[in-house]
Design a protein around this motif. Structure first.
Motif, PDB file in Angstrom:
ATOM      1  N   GLU A  64       1.545  -0.995   0.003  1.00 11.14           N
ATOM      2  CA  GLU A  64       0.157   0.010   0.187  1.00 11.14           C
ATOM      3  C   GLU A  64       0.696   1.296   0.532  1.00 11.14           C
ATOM      4  N   GLN A  65       1.797   1.196   0.891  1.00 13.74           N
ATOM      5  CA  GLN A  65       2.932   2.166   0.798  1.00 13.74           C
ATOM      6  C   GLN A  65       3.737   2.470  -0.045  1.00 13.74           C
ATOM      7  N   VAL A  81       3.260  10.581   0.255  1.00 12.47           N
ATOM      8  CA  VAL A  81       2.752  10.645   1.928  1.00 12.47           C
ATOM      9  C   VAL A  81       4.024  10.783   2.111  1.00 12.47           C
ATOM     10  N   LEU A  83       5.525   9.557   5.462  1.00 14.35           N
ATOM     11  CA  LEU A  83       5.739   8.427   6.000  1.00 14.35           C
ATOM     12  C   LEU A  83       6.804   9.045   7.165  1.00 14.35           C
ATOM     13  N   VAL A 100       5.330   3.849   8.572  1.00 14.99           N
ATOM     14  CA  VAL A 100       3.958   4.285   8.237  1.00 14.99           C
ATOM     15  C   VAL A 100       3.606   5.277   7.835  1.00 14.99           C
ATOM     16  N   ASP A 101       1.780   5.744   7.483  1.00 13.04           N
ATOM     17  CA  ASP A 101       1.324   7.099   7.401  1.00 13.04           C
ATOM     18  C   ASP A 101       0.777   6.992   8.924  1.00 13.04           C
ATOM     19  N   ASP A 103      -0.465  10.152   9.951  1.00 15.79           N
ATOM     20  CA  ASP A 103      -2.476  10.319   9.686  1.00 15.79           C
ATOM     21  C   ASP A 103      -3.137   9.906   9.724  1.00 15.79           C
ATOM     22  N   ASP A 104      -2.592   8.634   9.062  1.00 10.24           N
ATOM     23  CA  ASP A 104      -3.546   6.769   8.507  1.00 10.24           C
ATOM     24  C   ASP A 104      -4.822   7.670  10.076  1.00 10.24           C
ATOM     25  N   GLU A 106      -7.095   5.196  10.935  1.00 10.11           N
ATOM     26  CA  GLU A 106      -7.371   4.177  11.367  1.00 10.11           C
ATOM     27  C   GLU A 106      -6.032   2.899  11.160  1.00 10.11           C
ATOM     28  N   PRO A 107      -5.324   3.587  12.269  1.00  9.92           N
ATOM     29  CA  PRO A 107      -3.531   2.920  12.070  1.00  9.92           C
ATOM     30  C   PRO A 107      -3.652   1.548  12.115  1.00  9.92           C
ATOM     31  N   ILE A 109      -1.012  -2.064  10.245  1.00  9.36           N
ATOM     32  CA  ILE A 109      -0.592  -2.927   8.528  1.00  9.36           C
ATOM     33  C   ILE A 109      -0.666  -4.108   8.859  1.00  9.36           C
ATOM     34  N   GLU A 126      -0.511  -2.937  15.011  1.00  9.13           N
ATOM     35  CA  GLU A 126      -1.259  -1.398  14.979  1.00  9.13           C
ATOM     36  C   GLU A 126      -0.276  -0.958  15.954  1.00  9.13           C
TER      37      GLU A 126
END
Length: 144
Positions: A64-65, A81, A83, A100-101, A103-104, A106-107, A109, A126
């Motif tokens: 996804e990243q 984005v 990260l 990881v993002d 600002d997600d 719903e964190p 991965i 998570e």
């Protein structure tokens, strides 16, 4: 670069450091290519960028990243984005670093790992209340 070549620019930001790579492609090939070929070529550029980041930093990007890496031909603006790198705790990837993002909303991965209990599935990590990224469970491919 000469007049017969264009450069696809791939960018992403990890831990406030911008990574930028350029991948040359013959101008005539790009100009004559069908849209599907261009899309697939940009996806390949993203994969090459993610692999280079892992070689340089040791930080792996998820599928996804990698898909979120900006890959654009000249004249097309795109924003990467931002990260951050986290360390994973527990499970098959204990001690590994991933981006990881932050600002997600719903964190969490899902990562492919040799130690996943489901072939082709993902190991789910998570952040806990303290922000430590911990293994929660494995997810079968069919439930993703």
């Amino acid at each position: 670069m000469d007049d017969n070549t264009i450069e696809i620019r791939c960018t992403t930001v990890i831990d406030q450091r911008q990574y930028e790579f350029t991948i040359p492609v013959p101008r005539a090939l790009w100009a004559d290519a069908e849209e599907q070929w261009r899309t697939e070529f940009l996806d390949t550029c993203r994969l090459r960028c993610a692999a280079q980041i892992q070689r340089e930093t040791g930080v792996a990007l998820t599928d996804e990243q990698t898909a979120g890496i900006s890959a654009a031909p000249p004249g097309v603006a795109d924003s990467p984005v931002a990260l951050v790198t986290v360390t994973l705790f527990g499970g098959p990837l204990d001690g590994e670093s991933v981006a990881v993002d932050p600002d997600d909303p719903e964190p969490g991965i899902g990562i492919i790992a040799a130690g996943c209990s489901y072939p082709g599935g993902r190991c789910w990590y998570e952040p806990n209340a303290e922000g430590r990224w911990t293994w929660k469970h494995d997810i079968p491919w069919g439930l993703m």
